[in-house]
Scaffold this active site. Sequence first.
Site, PDB file in Angstrom:
ATOM      1  N   ASP A  47       1.000  -1.501   0.292  1.00  0.00           N
ATOM      2  CA  ASP A  47       0.512   0.487   0.099  1.00  0.00           C
ATOM      3  C   ASP A  47       0.793   1.665   0.055  1.00  0.00           C
ATOM      4  OD1 ASP A  47      -0.282   1.096   3.498  1.00  0.00           O
ATOM      5  OD2 ASP A  47       1.084  -0.704   2.405  1.00  0.00           O
ATOM      6  N   LYS A 106      -6.163  -0.257   6.873  1.00  0.00           N
ATOM      7  CA  LYS A 106      -5.565  -0.236   7.849  1.00  0.00           C
ATOM      8  C   LYS A 106      -5.358   1.175   7.669  1.00  0.00           C
ATOM      9  CE  LYS A 106      -0.684   0.818   6.876  1.00  0.00           C
ATOM     10  NZ  LYS A 106       0.716   0.584   6.296  1.00  0.00           N
ATOM     11  N   GLU A 116      -2.122   0.371  13.762  1.00  0.00           N
ATOM     12  CA  GLU A 116      -1.034  -0.233  14.294  1.00  0.00           C
ATOM     13  C   GLU A 116      -0.749   0.853  14.437  1.00  0.00           C
ATOM     14  OE1 GLU A 116       0.312   0.237   9.724  1.00  0.00           O
ATOM     15  OE2 GLU A 116       2.415   0.121  10.507  1.00  0.00           O
ATOM     16  N   GLU A 143       2.255   2.036  15.630  1.00  0.00           N
ATOM     17  CA  GLU A 143       4.437   1.565  14.829  1.00  0.00           C
ATOM     18  C   GLU A 143       5.221   2.656  15.834  1.00  0.00           C
ATOM     19  OE1 GLU A 143       5.883   1.934  11.178  1.00  0.00           O
ATOM     20  OE2 GLU A 143       7.711   1.193  11.718  1.00  0.00           O
ATOM     21  N   LYS A 203      -1.035  -4.766  14.499  1.00  0.00           N
ATOM     22  CA  LYS A 203       0.100  -4.206  13.022  1.00  0.00           C
ATOM     23  C   LYS A 203       0.615  -3.886  14.294  1.00  0.00           C
ATOM     24  CE  LYS A 203       1.519  -3.061   9.285  1.00  0.00           C
ATOM     25  NZ  LYS A 203       1.585  -2.845   7.494  1.00  0.00           N
ATOM     26  N   SER A 240       7.498  -4.857   9.539  1.00  0.00           N
ATOM     27  CA  SER A 240       8.722  -5.169   9.761  1.00  0.00           C
ATOM     28  C   SER A 240      10.040  -4.061   9.768  1.00  0.00           C
ATOM     29  CB  SER A 240       8.974  -6.325   8.410  1.00  0.00           C
ATOM     30  OG  SER A 240       8.667  -5.067   7.089  1.00  0.00           O
ATOM     31  N   GLY A 300      11.955  -1.590   9.136  1.00  0.00           N
ATOM     32  CA  GLY A 300      13.589  -1.823   8.785  1.00  0.00           C
ATOM     33  C   GLY A 300      14.210  -3.285   9.247  1.00  0.00           C
ATOM     34  N   SER A 320       3.014  -8.778   8.323  1.00  0.00           N
ATOM     35  CA  SER A 320       1.977  -7.846   7.297  1.00  0.00           C
ATOM     36  C   SER A 320       3.152  -7.046   7.351  1.00  0.00           C
ATOM     37  CB  SER A 320       1.172  -6.972   8.068  1.00  0.00           C
ATOM     38  OG  SER A 320       0.851  -5.639   6.801  1.00  0.00           O
ATOM     39  N   ARG A 351       8.692  -3.708   2.926  1.00  0.00           N
ATOM     40  CA  ARG A 351       9.691  -3.291   2.638  1.00  0.00           C
ATOM     41  C   ARG A 351      10.663  -5.263   2.674  1.00  0.00           C
ATOM     42  NH1 ARG A 351      11.889   1.092   5.994  1.00  0.00           N
ATOM     43  NH2 ARG A 351       9.834   1.085   7.310  1.00  0.00           N
ATOM     44  N   TYR A 368       7.438   7.703   5.946  1.00  0.00           N
ATOM     45  CA  TYR A 368       6.463   7.216   5.502  1.00  0.00           C
ATOM     46  C   TYR A 368       6.237   7.455   3.832  1.00  0.00           C
ATOM     47  CZ  TYR A 368       3.797   2.561   5.313  1.00  0.00           C
ATOM     48  OH  TYR A 368       3.566   1.177   5.239  1.00  0.00           O
TER      49      TYR A 368
END
Lengths: 358, 390
Positions: free
Chosen positions: A30, A142, A183, A185, A225, A266, A268, A295, A298, A358
């Site tokens: 995405d 998401k 999510e 993060e 996530k 992930s 990075g 999910s 990269r 991002y």
Amino acid sequence: MSAFKGKYHDELIANAAYIGTPGKGILAADESTGTIGKRLSGINVENIEENRRALRELLFTTPGALKYLSGVILFEETLYQKTAAGQPFVELLKENGVLPGIKVDKGTVELAGTNGETTTQGLDGLAQRCQKYYDAGARFAKWRAVLNIGPNEPSQLSINENANGLARYAIICQENGLVPIVEPEILVDGSHSIEKCADVTERVLAACYKALNDHHVLLEGTLLKPNMVTPGSDAPKVTPEVIAEHTVRALQRTMPSAVPAVVFLSGGQSEEEATVNLNAMNKLKGKKPWTLSFSFGRALQSSTLKAWGGKPENVAKAQAAFLARAKANSEATLGIYKGDAKLGEGASESLHVKGYKY
Amino acid sequence: MACASFTKLNAASSQWIGQQPFTQRHGSLTTRRVSVPIRAKAYTDELVQTAKSIASPGHGILAIDESNATCGKRLASIGLDNTEVNRQAYRQLLLTTPGLGEYISGAILFEETLYQSTTDGKKFVDCLRGEKIVPGIKVDKGLVPLPGSNNESWCQGLDGLASRSAEYYKQGARFAKWRTVVSIPCGPSALAVKEAAWGLARYAAISQDNGLVPIVEPEILLDGDHPIERTVEVAEKVWSEVFYYLAENNVLFEGILLKPSMVTPGAEHKERASPQTIAKYTLTMLKRRVPPAVPGIMFLSGGQSEVEATLNLNAMNQSPNPWHVSFSYARALQNSVLKTWQGRPENVEAAQKSLLVRAKANSLAQLGKYSAEGENEEAKKGMFVKGYTY
């Protein structure tokens, strides 16, 4: 019922459970137009619609790969694109048992009065957009909230603001038939220890679940996530087993078992690192009443992109690289990955970019 | 010059509040600032171990922590005066039951009982230890009216709790219990729910700091004519607040136990719910609110009959749960015992046998293997008392 019971109740629960099928996970494809541009320029490919379409077609038509995926997150443009032969991507995915998902946030903006902390935009008109996406075939959504660890971060303001945004997004999605992936993060940037990351992750997740509960979100129809719990990017590395232990413990302390699955980001890590860490979590003994899956963006596409280089004659090679990573991660969700995926060029390369936007 | 140093002082204190979002433990008031909160200090391993041993398969808790006044009601029901001698005789009957440890892993005591002995001079805590039953202690100081609420209550007991807990630990207690209540007919108001949750969180943190595993008990009273859906709504809100505040107080989840009420319709609701329905609603609620790190959930019986309480527990253990699901029963374990004893020494053995019957039934229910065949009528009598004050 304290959890909201709307017309999509049963469908949301079934779709969330399906995404968490052991042996499967999510391909995060995405990237916004701007972000995919960075990927393409990294392999000297022009950022035009045809190239973006060609890349996604390469991924979705990889023979044998789709059985390792339960979902693919798409950017809005991709939701309406087709293969060169004219088949809508959404149809192709559905035919192969893969649920189409859609990124619905509109990026981050800074929170005034903080040291560069952010909140995520996208609530305006979200209900109408979700309906549109549902009609186009999307079944999950998401929204990415971002926090970071610093001497005074994350601040209580940032935690509250991001948790609340996630909760509002989640309930709006559920009202319109989309399973929300939640999510929060926490960026890996910094020199902090794994204990610090664990503490922050537990704090953030507690706030998220409090907000989700307050907003009457149906937990059985959501997915989480999160970041894995790791030391900061500038701190000494630890083994996958240590990462697994801290991550699972953080989830045990915060995530109710009503949530069917965790699909890790992930953030990075290199392709191989992300797979090995996920594998370690699934081998860990202890209470894990949810599926632990992936999910990855990269970490599923990096060596594929390198192999492709934008050239049609490289498609088969690129698809082989993608298949290898998809299979490896599928095995990792079952705790049976042996570290023997044919490593594509760059599979062990860290994908971390400091202060990555991002 | 005074101004300058005053400004510096102010700047320093506001700097601390503004720039240290993580709460500091009491012990680190010195210059050593801890950036990661330390949970439970020195007792971490012991707390986790104690909680695990109480939450072991086929075992549950015998709650005999009735305050003197409440114990008086029990004794009065069989024609006995409320004297220390009678209270001691009754608890002795219970705590010296041979083989009790096969079904009971913990016993909650009232303060008086923690310091009592048998007529032969053996300390009650030693009797329990001998049966591998962990001694626990009620530490709250009861309910009082909550000002500004809708006739609701709040639970007292935080003052001096740290030193009391330390004393109880010295005497042999290894877990604590604090019971607060929420009333559905009264709302409940957001204020009452918040107060209940916050009080529990503060008590839990203090208990762990002093080596006691806190049992977290927000009892949602059975009183009322509401349907089961309303109970679920209130329960989800209450537990959401409880866990949020527990986390804020840096409580170690692997070292606590929960004592919830089962999710049932109100006592005066027109329809009764089957054990299967109660199990379904209760487990759905718990799966939405209780992190898997919590080792055990020990239900209160709250006025259900002995058989009802056992049947419901059994229904909840028909498939694996992410935590040990068991019992912490008072009335539902003691009712038949009292009736059999009647205060007479010649009845002690029979009374102890009837305690074992109930304890074994609930042990089987914990394993999902209980059947109600052969239960007598007395055990099926409901024990709900409207407006019951504990």
